[in-house]
Design a protein around this motif. Sequence first.
Motif, PDB file in Angstrom:
ATOM      1  N   SER A  69      27.743 -14.060  -0.421  1.00  0.00           N
ATOM      2  CA  SER A  69      27.520 -15.467   0.445  1.00  0.00           C
ATOM      3  C   SER A  69      29.000 -16.066   0.396  1.00  0.00           C
ATOM      4  O   SER A  69      29.524 -16.398   1.316  1.00  0.00           O
ATOM      5  N   ALA A  70      29.742 -15.948  -0.628  1.00  0.00           N
ATOM      6  CA  ALA A  70      30.835 -16.671  -0.838  1.00  0.00           C
ATOM      7  C   ALA A  70      32.182 -15.957   0.061  1.00  0.00           C
ATOM      8  O   ALA A  70      32.998 -16.776   0.440  1.00  0.00           O
ATOM      9  N   THR A  71      31.597 -14.531   0.183  1.00  0.00           N
ATOM     10  CA  THR A  71      32.947 -14.076   1.004  1.00  0.00           C
ATOM     11  C   THR A  71      32.865 -14.451   2.432  1.00  0.00           C
ATOM     12  O   THR A  71      33.619 -14.112   3.182  1.00  0.00           O
ATOM     13  N   PHE A  72      31.743 -15.058   2.914  1.00  0.00           N
ATOM     14  CA  PHE A  72      31.530 -15.828   4.461  1.00  0.00           C
ATOM     15  C   PHE A  72      32.385 -17.069   4.432  1.00  0.00           C
ATOM     16  O   PHE A  72      32.381 -17.671   5.751  1.00  0.00           O
ATOM     17  N   ALA A  73      32.588 -17.840   3.313  1.00  0.00           N
ATOM     18  CA  ALA A  73      33.646 -18.921   3.337  1.00  0.00           C
ATOM     19  C   ALA A  73      34.839 -18.691   2.360  1.00  0.00           C
ATOM     20  O   ALA A  73      34.967 -19.280   1.341  1.00  0.00           O
ATOM     21  N   PHE A  79      17.675 -12.276  -9.083  1.00  0.00           N
ATOM     22  CA  PHE A  79      18.279 -11.681  -7.765  1.00  0.00           C
ATOM     23  C   PHE A  79      18.750 -12.846  -6.920  1.00  0.00           C
ATOM     24  O   PHE A  79      19.875 -12.463  -6.068  1.00  0.00           O
ATOM     25  N   LEU A  80      18.359 -13.909  -6.908  1.00  0.00           N
ATOM     26  CA  LEU A  80      18.811 -14.905  -5.945  1.00  0.00           C
ATOM     27  C   LEU A  80      20.505 -15.340  -6.405  1.00  0.00           C
ATOM     28  O   LEU A  80      21.289 -15.688  -5.752  1.00  0.00           O
ATOM     29  N   TRP A  81      20.568 -15.458  -7.806  1.00  0.00           N
ATOM     30  CA  TRP A  81      21.986 -15.546  -8.047  1.00  0.00           C
ATOM     31  C   TRP A  81      22.842 -14.383  -7.804  1.00  0.00           C
ATOM     32  O   TRP A  81      24.088 -14.596  -7.567  1.00  0.00           O
ATOM     33  N   GLY A  82      22.279 -13.278  -7.878  1.00  0.00           N
ATOM     34  CA  GLY A  82      23.087 -12.046  -7.350  1.00  0.00           C
ATOM     35  C   GLY A  82      23.650 -12.133  -5.935  1.00  0.00           C
ATOM     36  O   GLY A  82      24.680 -11.350  -5.476  1.00  0.00           O
ATOM     37  N   ILE A 123      21.018  -8.478 -14.990  1.00  0.00           N
ATOM     38  CA  ILE A 123      20.954  -7.726 -13.758  1.00  0.00           C
ATOM     39  C   ILE A 123      21.447  -8.598 -12.754  1.00  0.00           C
ATOM     40  O   ILE A 123      21.542  -8.056 -11.588  1.00  0.00           O
ATOM     41  N   GLU A 124      22.015  -9.751 -12.784  1.00  0.00           N
ATOM     42  CA  GLU A 124      22.483 -10.454 -11.693  1.00  0.00           C
ATOM     43  C   GLU A 124      23.733  -9.892 -11.133  1.00  0.00           C
ATOM     44  O   GLU A 124      23.908  -9.413  -9.808  1.00  0.00           O
ATOM     45  N   ALA A 177      26.827  -5.932  -2.148  1.00  0.00           N
ATOM     46  CA  ALA A 177      28.214  -5.879  -2.000  1.00  0.00           C
ATOM     47  C   ALA A 177      28.246  -4.521  -0.741  1.00  0.00           C
ATOM     48  O   ALA A 177      28.841  -4.420   0.049  1.00  0.00           O
ATOM     49  N   VAL A 178      27.595  -3.507  -1.570  1.00  0.00           N
ATOM     50  CA  VAL A 178      27.338  -2.091  -0.864  1.00  0.00           C
ATOM     51  C   VAL A 178      26.630  -2.227   0.502  1.00  0.00           C
ATOM     52  O   VAL A 178      27.235  -1.729   1.640  1.00  0.00           O
TER      53      VAL A 178
END
Length: 304
Positions: free
Chosen positions: A29-33, A21-24, A260-261, A269-270
């Motif tokens: 997060s990357a979309t904010f940088a 879940f954390l990896w997902g 499940i990641e 994303a949704v």
Amino acid sequence: MRSVSFTPKTLGILSIIFASFLWGTTGVSATFAPDVNALAIGAAAMGIGGLLQAGLAVGSIRQHYSQLQAQRRYYLLGALTVAIYPLAFYSSMRLAGVTIGTVISIGAAPILSFLIEMVMEQARLTRRWLGATALGLTGIIFLCLADNSTLPINPAQTQLTLGIMLGLLAALTYAMYSWAARRLMQQGVPSRAAMGTIFGLGGMLLMPVLFFTGAAFLDSWQNLTVGLYMALIPMFLGYVCFGYGLAHVQSSTAITISLIEPMIAALLAVVIVGERLTSLGWIGITLIIFCLVCITWPNRADKS
């Protein structure tokens, strides 16, 4: 009233689910940088997160230093593959597209992990693992194909081929460092010491990459925050949980659960980014859930 108790294997499975879940969250997060190079994000997340794991495990590493030295071939293999994994993974997505890169890098990992166990440990193929892996891999393919916007436009054949090869390298290194960490634990090295050694050395190998590609992290507080979050939460905390899980389940099972990641990434994303998921994507999510149920459902040995 009957109390609920969890076996070590169950707790290990739950830890791997939480880590996945954390990896997902890394994709959102990357979309904010957006200005930060993909290689820099991978090097920062895995590199800094690995060094933090080593710092947390200093006492345990010292206490079990002689055991680690006796099994150094495993932690050296693990460290090398930890350093290669994020570079191959992000490069694969850059060259072949997110769809192909994700399917190859994450989807091939359980298969390669089992092959490693079969060669090194004479592991036997089970119907449950085969069925769960087939469901999970099909779900990932559906989930990725549901987002056609991520596909590159007419990629050059050479670029596509190189992207696929790097995806296979990412899958192999993911399987390799998971197997190496579990082997250390099977030889009596505690999870904290094993993961701290492997990821600490791997993090050191990634620091030169971060130095040459990570200048954009300093351009804004937002970029820096993204880098710190990915290092502290998905990579540091996530791999601490993954290490605990590896101490209680086979590496091939752990990697299958971590399929499940991409499902978590798609759902976030949704919810957060506002992307839409087609019916094919929802079918993919359903198949991944069935994969998770299949691989984690307790058998008679677990209940006894």
